[in-house]
Design a protein around this motif. Structure first.
Motif, PDB file in Angstrom:
ATOM      1  N   UNK A  35       0.837  -1.209   0.000  1.00 24.89           N
ATOM      2  CA  UNK A  35       0.000   0.000   0.000  1.00 24.89           C
ATOM      3  C   UNK A  35       0.865   1.250   0.000  1.00 24.89           C
ATOM      4  N   UNK A  36       1.926   1.238   0.797  1.00 23.38           N
ATOM      5  CA  UNK A  36       2.849   2.375   0.842  1.00 23.38           C
ATOM      6  C   UNK A  36       3.459   2.631  -0.541  1.00 23.38           C
ATOM      7  N   UNK A  37       3.693   1.543  -1.287  1.00 22.38           N
ATOM      8  CA  UNK A  37       4.319   1.664  -2.600  1.00 22.38           C
ATOM      9  C   UNK A  37       3.319   1.921  -3.733  1.00 22.38           C
ATOM     10  N   UNK A  38       2.034   2.098  -3.390  1.00 16.89           N
ATOM     11  CA  UNK A  38       1.059   2.492  -4.404  1.00 16.89           C
ATOM     12  C   UNK A  38      -0.013   1.479  -4.737  1.00 16.89           C
ATOM     13  N   UNK A  39       0.039   0.286  -4.159  1.00 17.69           N
ATOM     14  CA  UNK A  39      -0.989  -0.721  -4.398  1.00 17.69           C
ATOM     15  C   UNK A  39      -2.129  -0.499  -3.405  1.00 17.69           C
ATOM     16  N   UNK A  40      -2.799   0.626  -3.530  1.00 20.94           N
ATOM     17  CA  UNK A  40      -3.770   1.073  -2.526  1.00 20.94           C
ATOM     18  C   UNK A  40      -4.992   0.168  -2.389  1.00 20.94           C
ATOM     19  N   UNK A  41      -5.371  -0.536  -3.435  1.00 25.14           N
ATOM     20  CA  UNK A  41      -6.569  -1.369  -3.388  1.00 25.14           C
ATOM     21  C   UNK A  41      -6.304  -2.784  -2.877  1.00 25.14           C
ATOM     22  N   UNK A  42      -5.081  -3.105  -2.567  1.00 21.94           N
ATOM     23  CA  UNK A  42      -4.730  -4.451  -2.142  1.00 21.94           C
ATOM     24  C   UNK A  42      -5.262  -4.729  -0.737  1.00 21.94           C
ATOM     25  N   UNK A  43      -5.833  -5.911  -0.568  1.00 23.09           N
ATOM     26  CA  UNK A  43      -6.345  -6.296   0.748  1.00 23.09           C
ATOM     27  C   UNK A  43      -5.695  -7.595   1.188  1.00 23.09           C
ATOM     28  N   UNK A  44      -5.844  -7.898   2.461  1.00 26.01           N
ATOM     29  CA  UNK A  44      -5.307  -9.147   2.995  1.00 26.01           C
ATOM     30  C   UNK A  44      -5.998 -10.347   2.342  1.00 26.01           C
ATOM     31  N   UNK A  45      -7.252 -10.181   1.958  1.00 27.03           N
ATOM     32  CA  UNK A  45      -7.975 -11.297   1.320  1.00 27.03           C
ATOM     33  C   UNK A  45      -7.417 -11.619  -0.065  1.00 27.03           C
ATOM     34  N   UNK A  46      -6.727 -10.693  -0.673  1.00 20.08           N
ATOM     35  CA  UNK A  46      -6.025 -10.943  -1.936  1.00 20.08           C
ATOM     36  C   UNK A  46      -4.665 -11.567  -1.654  1.00 20.08           C
ATOM     37  N   UNK A  47      -4.020 -11.088  -0.612  1.00 13.66           N
ATOM     38  CA  UNK A  47      -2.647 -11.505  -0.330  1.00 13.66           C
ATOM     39  C   UNK A  47      -2.527 -12.932   0.182  1.00 13.66           C
ATOM     40  N   UNK A  48      -3.366 -13.337   1.114  1.00 14.01           N
ATOM     41  CA  UNK A  48      -3.164 -14.637   1.747  1.00 14.01           C
ATOM     42  C   UNK A  48      -3.283 -15.828   0.799  1.00 14.01           C
ATOM     43  N   UNK A  49      -4.211 -15.844  -0.136  1.00 14.25           N
ATOM     44  CA  UNK A  49      -4.205 -16.940  -1.123  1.00 14.25           C
ATOM     45  C   UNK A  49      -2.930 -16.939  -1.981  1.00 14.25           C
ATOM     46  N   UNK A  50      -2.428 -15.753  -2.287  1.00 16.33           N
ATOM     47  CA  UNK A  50      -1.188 -15.636  -3.054  1.00 16.33           C
ATOM     48  C   UNK A  50      -0.017 -16.202  -2.253  1.00 16.33           C
ATOM     49  N   UNK A  51       0.056 -15.897  -0.964  1.00 11.90           N
ATOM     50  CA  UNK A  51       1.120 -16.430  -0.119  1.00 11.90           C
ATOM     51  C   UNK A  51       1.042 -17.952  -0.030  1.00 11.90           C
ATOM     52  N   UNK A  52      -0.169 -18.477   0.040  1.00 10.74           N
ATOM     53  CA  UNK A  52      -0.358 -19.927   0.068  1.00 10.74           C
ATOM     54  C   UNK A  52       0.154 -20.562  -1.225  1.00 10.74           C
ATOM     55  N   UNK A  53      -0.145 -19.930  -2.371  1.00  9.89           N
ATOM     56  CA  UNK A  53       0.354 -20.442  -3.658  1.00  9.89           C
ATOM     57  C   UNK A  53       1.880 -20.419  -3.706  1.00  9.89           C
ATOM     58  N   UNK A  54       2.475 -19.342  -3.207  1.00  8.52           N
ATOM     59  CA  UNK A  54       3.936 -19.255  -3.181  1.00  8.52           C
ATOM     60  C   UNK A  54       4.526 -20.376  -2.324  1.00  8.52           C
ATOM     61  N   UNK A  55       3.872 -20.662  -1.223  1.00  7.06           N
ATOM     62  CA  UNK A  55       4.343 -21.745  -0.349  1.00  7.06           C
ATOM     63  C   UNK A  55       4.187 -23.096  -1.039  1.00  7.06           C
ATOM     64  N   UNK A  56       3.051 -23.320  -1.677  1.00  6.93           N
ATOM     65  CA  UNK A  56       2.803 -24.591  -2.370  1.00  6.93           C
ATOM     66  C   UNK A  56       3.768 -24.802  -3.531  1.00  6.93           C
ATOM     67  N   UNK A  57       4.190 -23.716  -4.173  1.00 10.98           N
ATOM     68  CA  UNK A  57       5.145 -23.808  -5.289  1.00 10.98           C
ATOM     69  C   UNK A  57       6.586 -23.914  -4.810  1.00 10.98           C
ATOM     70  N   UNK A  58       6.799 -23.855  -3.498  1.00 13.24           N
ATOM     71  CA  UNK A  58       8.142 -23.961  -2.956  1.00 13.24           C
ATOM     72  C   UNK A  58       8.975 -22.703  -3.093  1.00 13.24           C
TER      73      UNK A  58
END
Length: 110
Positions: A35-58
């Motif tokens: 958000x500080x860097x300009x991604x003002x519309x980003x929410x935790x509900x968008x981020x957590x599934x992405x983090x899970x995918x990153x973890x699943x992909x190793x």
């Protein structure tokens, strides 16, 4: 960036991975940095599934660490696989930017 959802989807994973590569961090802190860097519309509900995918992909691993306030936090740590993916993405991104700039420069020259 509000109108560029599809474009954002393609690069957000790597923006998050880059932030994690700087230092192990937790979800809320990632959201605040984005958000500080300009991604003002980003929410935790968008981020957590992405983090899970990153973890699943190793590309990241998770470590539980104590929190100064409340329960322990999940800290995300980039893996060697994640660092390699970042390097590849950066090279591909730079090449793509050059191609797009070339096309837009040709239009401006006309």
């Amino acid at each position: 960036m509000e109108n560029n959802t599809q474009l954002l989807k393609g690069v957000l994973e790597y923006c998050v991975l880059k932030l994690i590569s700087r230092e192990p961090t937790y979800g809320y802190e990632i959201v605040m940095n984005l958000k500080r860097d300009g991604f003002s519309d980003l929410s935790e509900s968008t981020l957590y599934p992405l983090l899970l995918r990153l973890e699943q992909k190793g590309k990241v691993t998770v470590e539980r660490r104590p929190s100064p306030k409340g329960p322990s936090r999940k800290y995300y740590v980039v893996t060697e696989n994640g660092r390699e993916a970042l390097q590849t993405f950066q090279q591909d991104w730079e090449q793509l930017c050059k191609l797009v700039e070339k096309i837009f420069e040709e239009e401006a020259d006309e």
